[in-house]
Scaffold this motif. Sequence first.
Motif, mmCIF file in Angstrom:
data_model
loop_
_atom_site.group_PDB
_atom_site.id
_atom_site.type_symbol
_atom_site.label_atom_id
_atom_site.label_comp_id
_atom_site.label_asym_id
_atom_site.label_seq_id
_atom_site.Cartn_x
_atom_site.Cartn_y
_atom_site.Cartn_z
ATOM 1 N N ILE A 296 46.952 17.845 -88.723
ATOM 2 C CA ILE A 296 46.701 18.878 -88.018
ATOM 3 C C ILE A 296 47.002 20.079 -88.785
ATOM 4 C CG2 ILE A 296 47.384 20.318 -85.973
ATOM 5 C CD1 ILE A 296 48.703 17.592 -84.710
ATOM 6 N N THR A 297 45.839 21.039 -88.810
ATOM 7 C CA THR A 297 45.831 22.214 -89.660
ATOM 8 C C THR A 297 46.884 23.335 -89.127
ATOM 9 O OG1 THR A 297 44.247 23.456 -88.280
ATOM 10 C CG2 THR A 297 43.486 21.988 -89.842
ATOM 11 N N PRO A 298 47.284 24.413 -89.893
ATOM 12 C CA PRO A 298 48.041 25.278 -89.429
ATOM 13 C C PRO A 298 47.607 25.979 -88.154
ATOM 14 C CG PRO A 298 47.879 25.339 -91.819
ATOM 15 C CD PRO A 298 46.872 24.538 -91.346
ATOM 16 N N GLU A 299 46.261 26.107 -87.918
ATOM 17 C CA GLU A 299 45.487 26.726 -86.633
ATOM 18 C C GLU A 299 45.380 25.687 -85.717
ATOM 19 O OE1 GLU A 299 44.544 28.327 -90.461
ATOM 20 O OE2 GLU A 299 44.052 26.465 -89.838
ATOM 21 N N GLY A 300 46.234 24.377 -85.870
ATOM 22 C CA GLY A 300 46.179 23.437 -84.641
ATOM 23 C C GLY A 300 44.828 22.793 -84.389
ATOM 24 N N GLU A 301 44.029 22.668 -85.612
ATOM 25 C CA GLU A 301 43.064 21.796 -85.268
ATOM 26 C C GLU A 301 43.438 20.506 -85.861
ATOM 27 O OE1 GLU A 301 39.716 25.435 -86.384
ATOM 28 O OE2 GLU A 301 40.322 23.802 -87.928
ATOM 29 N N GLN A 302 42.744 19.371 -85.100
ATOM 30 C CA GLN A 302 42.671 18.057 -85.383
ATOM 31 C C GLN A 302 41.171 17.608 -85.515
ATOM 32 O OE1 GLN A 302 45.274 15.545 -83.109
ATOM 33 N NE2 GLN A 302 45.131 13.965 -84.550
ATOM 34 N N TRP A 303 40.950 17.077 -86.821
ATOM 35 C CA TRP A 303 39.361 16.624 -86.891
ATOM 36 C C TRP A 303 39.171 15.011 -87.030
ATOM 37 C CZ3 TRP A 303 35.267 20.058 -86.867
ATOM 38 C CH2 TRP A 303 35.733 21.497 -86.928
ATOM 39 N N ARG A 304 38.375 14.679 -86.375
ATOM 40 C CA ARG A 304 37.844 13.296 -86.550
ATOM 41 C C ARG A 304 36.602 13.240 -87.095
ATOM 42 N NH1 ARG A 304 39.891 8.668 -85.044
ATOM 43 N NH2 ARG A 304 38.537 6.612 -84.859
ATOM 44 N N ARG B 157 24.107 8.650 -96.141
ATOM 45 C CA ARG B 157 24.898 8.408 -94.791
ATOM 46 C C ARG B 157 25.149 9.535 -94.165
ATOM 47 N NH1 ARG B 157 29.210 4.823 -97.794
ATOM 48 N NH2 ARG B 157 28.296 5.989 -99.444
ATOM 49 N N ASP B 158 24.966 9.858 -92.598
ATOM 50 C CA ASP B 158 25.002 11.112 -91.806
ATOM 51 C C ASP B 158 26.520 11.058 -91.259
ATOM 52 O OD1 ASP B 158 22.873 12.530 -92.341
ATOM 53 O OD2 ASP B 158 21.895 11.466 -90.653
ATOM 54 N N LEU B 159 27.337 12.124 -91.871
ATOM 55 C CA LEU B 159 28.848 12.017 -91.297
ATOM 56 C C LEU B 159 28.812 13.345 -90.233
ATOM 57 C CD1 LEU B 159 30.803 11.949 -94.512
ATOM 58 C CD2 LEU B 159 29.709 10.048 -92.960
ATOM 59 N N ARG B 160 29.800 13.198 -88.982
ATOM 60 C CA ARG B 160 29.951 13.928 -88.078
ATOM 61 C C ARG B 160 31.479 14.565 -88.012
ATOM 62 N NH1 ARG B 160 27.993 12.503 -82.148
ATOM 63 N NH2 ARG B 160 29.838 10.948 -82.622
ATOM 64 N N MET B 161 31.684 15.561 -88.390
ATOM 65 C CA MET B 161 33.156 15.960 -88.056
ATOM 66 C C MET B 161 33.492 16.577 -86.873
ATOM 67 S SD MET B 161 32.127 15.614 -91.421
ATOM 68 C CE MET B 161 31.457 16.874 -91.927
ATOM 69 N N LYS B 162 34.158 16.128 -85.900
ATOM 70 C CA LYS B 162 34.429 16.885 -84.568
ATOM 71 C C LYS B 162 36.042 17.043 -84.538
ATOM 72 C CE LYS B 162 33.628 15.786 -79.548
ATOM 73 N NZ LYS B 162 33.036 14.800 -78.778
ATOM 74 N N GLU B 163 36.242 18.369 -83.876
ATOM 75 C CA GLU B 163 37.575 18.839 -83.642
ATOM 76 C C GLU B 163 37.926 18.531 -82.397
ATOM 77 O OE1 GLU B 163 40.859 20.339 -83.062
ATOM 78 O OE2 GLU B 163 39.390 21.431 -81.920
ATOM 79 N N LEU B 164 38.983 17.860 -82.119
ATOM 80 C CA LEU B 164 39.011 17.128 -80.913
ATOM 81 C C LEU B 164 39.703 18.015 -79.740
ATOM 82 C CD1 LEU B 164 41.539 14.096 -82.081
ATOM 83 C CD2 LEU B 164 39.082 14.328 -81.606
ATOM 84 N N ASN B 165 40.248 19.217 -79.996
ATOM 85 C CA ASN B 165 40.629 20.177 -78.992
ATOM 86 C C ASN B 165 39.440 21.136 -78.497
ATOM 87 O OD1 ASN B 165 43.314 19.274 -79.144
ATOM 88 N ND2 ASN B 165 43.556 20.521 -81.004
ATOM 89 N N GLY C 168 36.020 20.797 -79.588
ATOM 90 C CA GLY C 168 34.713 19.994 -79.387
ATOM 91 C C GLY C 168 33.846 20.705 -80.472
ATOM 92 N N SER C 169 34.057 21.405 -81.288
ATOM 93 C CA SER C 169 33.195 21.989 -82.174
ATOM 94 C C SER C 169 32.880 20.854 -83.318
ATOM 95 C CB SER C 169 33.804 23.226 -82.851
ATOM 96 O OG SER C 169 34.980 22.986 -83.417
ATOM 97 N N GLU C 170 31.766 20.804 -83.993
ATOM 98 C CA GLU C 170 31.362 19.978 -84.730
ATOM 99 C C GLU C 170 30.517 20.260 -86.344
ATOM 100 O OE1 GLU C 170 28.469 17.515 -82.976
ATOM 101 O OE2 GLU C 170 29.836 16.257 -81.654
ATOM 102 N N GLU C 171 30.744 19.748 -87.211
ATOM 103 C CA GLU C 171 30.189 20.086 -88.225
ATOM 104 C C GLU C 171 29.430 18.764 -88.690
ATOM 105 O OE1 GLU C 171 29.942 22.863 -89.764
ATOM 106 O OE2 GLU C 171 31.706 24.059 -88.977
ATOM 107 N N ARG C 172 28.373 18.878 -89.768
ATOM 108 C CA ARG C 172 27.639 17.582 -89.916
ATOM 109 C C ARG C 172 27.441 17.815 -91.649
ATOM 110 N NH1 ARG C 172 25.174 13.824 -86.661
ATOM 111 N NH2 ARG C 172 25.484 14.406 -84.464
ATOM 112 N N GLN C 173 27.515 16.499 -92.150
ATOM 113 C CA GLN C 173 27.193 16.383 -93.462
ATOM 114 C C GLN C 173 26.269 15.102 -93.762
ATOM 115 O OE1 GLN C 173 30.398 16.143 -96.034
ATOM 116 N NE2 GLN C 173 29.310 15.385 -97.662
#
Length: 239
Positions: free
Chosen positions: A61-69, A106-114, A116-121
Amino acid sequence: MGILRKILFIVLAIACCSGTYARQFNDKLQNRPYADQRKWHLGFSIGVHAEDLRMTHNGFITPEGEQWRIEQPDYQPGFCVNGLFDLRLNNYFSLRFSPGMYFGSRDLRMKELNSGSEERQNLKSTYVVLPIDLKFAALRYRNARPYIVGGIMPTFDVGKKRSDYIQLNSTDFFLTIGFGCDFYLPYFKLIPEIKFCFGLTDVLRHDRPDLVDDPAKYKFTQSLSRASSNMVVLTFYFE
């Protein structure tokens, strides 16, 4: 899972066509009856493959309270080409070396659990592969000879690395197992094969000095404790 269904469809189609082809030629005389008596066999192969990245999350969990999957939502087909050097050991076993190159992504999807914001690579790879396999073949029945194969496959990613969210190490090591069938044509052997490759090493690059100027990207690497690669490869050998 769409690409896996496509690969399975291709394999089933090849099996049906190969079975029909084999039955047609099994009613005739053997093609190249002494081909398997040679000590060395040379050839090449072309094929397609799908790459999978299995990731183990650590609950960071980041200092900002984010948890990424991070996950790989689907599979993209890649292209591969190999040379073939086959050493006959006896009537059943041979040792096979098939160096080549695998091109994939490979396409990766990064999703913040709280939030719901997403990033892709998009994670591209250009592998130099050095597979060494032990091949066990059944007795030849006219113009067909099924076999199973297993071995090891060191790989080296020679693609240029970028400062992306996730970055992988350049080297990996796979255990491989597969099956196929030699079809004896009048002038060469056609050998369709499907192989499953299981990565043994942690390919995640944990140390990211390239992100010193962009530390916000490092949270994605920090969210993972391990990542390993798997592949499914459909190959056509010409020997």
